[in-house]
Design an enzyme around this catalytic site. Structure first.
Site, PDB file in Angstrom:
ATOM      1  N   SER A  35      19.750 -50.004 -20.042  1.00 26.75           N
ATOM      2  CA  SER A  35      20.051 -49.359 -21.479  1.00 26.75           C
ATOM      3  C   SER A  35      20.223 -50.592 -22.504  1.00 26.75           C
ATOM      4  O   SER A  35      20.490 -51.455 -22.118  1.00 26.75           O
ATOM      5  CB  SER A  35      21.071 -48.461 -21.463  1.00 26.75           C
ATOM      6  OG  SER A  35      21.833 -48.192 -22.773  1.00 26.75           O
ATOM      7  N   TYR A  44      29.553 -45.657 -19.586  1.00 27.63           N
ATOM      8  CA  TYR A  44      28.403 -45.619 -19.466  1.00 27.63           C
ATOM      9  C   TYR A  44      27.926 -47.225 -20.053  1.00 27.63           C
ATOM     10  O   TYR A  44      27.048 -47.766 -19.113  1.00 27.63           O
ATOM     11  CB  TYR A  44      27.613 -44.687 -20.549  1.00 27.63           C
ATOM     12  CG  TYR A  44      26.163 -44.701 -20.643  1.00 27.63           C
ATOM     13  CD1 TYR A  44      25.398 -44.130 -19.787  1.00 27.63           C
ATOM     14  CD2 TYR A  44      25.492 -45.459 -21.585  1.00 27.63           C
ATOM     15  CE1 TYR A  44      23.961 -44.060 -19.732  1.00 27.63           C
ATOM     16  CE2 TYR A  44      24.132 -45.545 -21.545  1.00 27.63           C
ATOM     17  CZ  TYR A  44      23.092 -44.629 -20.588  1.00 27.63           C
ATOM     18  OH  TYR A  44      21.881 -44.785 -20.697  1.00 27.63           O
TER      19      TYR A  44
END
Ligand code: NAP
Length: 250
Positions: A142, A155
């Site tokens: 990410s 996350y």
């Protein structure tokens, strides 16, 4: 095109029912790989698209919230297609709350799927790949493998951890014929980002910062996945490749 040809290869893709995992499964299939779609939801839509490409397709039902299924995923893939050449660790979740209020449940749930299962599935697949002296592992990282973000502490920790793990596994396995790399998608239109796209202020702020000026479509990750799964990337190890409309260049 032989550099990018995946004919005769078998690819396991986790979370292949929707979004980025589905798009990557279809791209790998179109390059010639048989697909093992792993996840907890119906794979019917993915099955139809993969079969159109004329390659083998097999579903393994698994909840990746625990590492219990990992050995079975590898052994069922080998018993179905004879070998496992490509693993895409795509399944992932996100939980949003201010760091000050973040719960242990939201911490553990995200770390378990995004990081712990990705590691132990890589380990199980890696044992088979190292034995054969070749294999390709692609982790879906990410932008939060590089940046902090806001309101997504578990996350960010999981995706930063996944980038580190990508490099560690590359260092251990590069000399043994196994490539471990990652793709860092920017902002793509999937279930994972619905909340952001539905918040007019966040949506506008995100779009204003993307040099390409738009959200990415999951199919735009297919090229990077085929590259990292193919001979074309044989000397590429431990990289985290951003596909982000220029976000990190800004
Ligand atoms: P998505 O549409 O929400 O897809 C997530 C996938 O993970 C789904 O297939 C989901 O299955 C699966 N999954 C989640 N928990 C699971 C579990 N316990 N067991 C089995 N499968 C599970 O979102 P996406 O955007 O395509 O996300 C795919 C990956 O890309 C994730 O790792 C995400 O972090 C990453 N990513 C996305 C973006 C973006 O902009 N969209 C950006 C950077 C990174 P179900 O449908 O059954 O829940």
């Amino acid at each position: 095109m032989t550099l990018f040809d995946l004919s005769g290869q078998t690819a396991v893709v986790t979370g292949a029912n929707t979004g980025i995992g589905q798009a990557i499964a279809i791209a790998l299939a179109e390059a010639g790989a048989a697909i093992v779609a792993v996840g907890r939801s119906s794979m019917d839509e993915t099955e139809a698209a993969v079969k159109k490409a004329g390659v083998g397709f097999h579903v393994i039902k698994a909840d990746l919230g625990t590492i219990e299924p990992v050995k079975g995923i590898v052994s069922e893939t080998i018993s179905t297609f004879g070998k496992l050449d490509i693993l895409v660790n795509n399944a992932g979740i996100i939980r949003r709350a201010d760091a000050i209020d973040f719960t242990e449940e939201d911490w553990d749930a995200v770390i378990d799927v995004n990081l712990k299962t990705a590691f132990f599935l890589s380990q199980a697949a890696g044992r088979h790949m190292l034995e054969r002296g070749n294999g390709k592992i692609i982790n879906i990282a990410s932008l939060l493998s590089f940046q902090g973000g806001i309101r997504v502490p578990s996350y960010t920790a999981s995706k930063s951890g996944l980038a580190g793990l990508t490099k560690l596994l590359a260092c251990e396995w590069a000399g043994k014929g196994v490539n471990v790399n990652a793709i860092a998608p920017g902002y793509f239109s999937t279930n994972n980002t619905t909340a952001l796209r539905e918040d007019p202020d966040r949506n506008e702020a995100i779009l204003a910062r993307i040099p390409a000026g738009r959200w990415g479509s999951p199919s735009e990750l297919g090229g990077a996945a085929v590259f990292l799964a193919s001979k074309a990337s044989d000397y590429v190890h431990g990289t985290v490749l951003p596909v982000d409309g220029g976000w990190l260049a800004r």
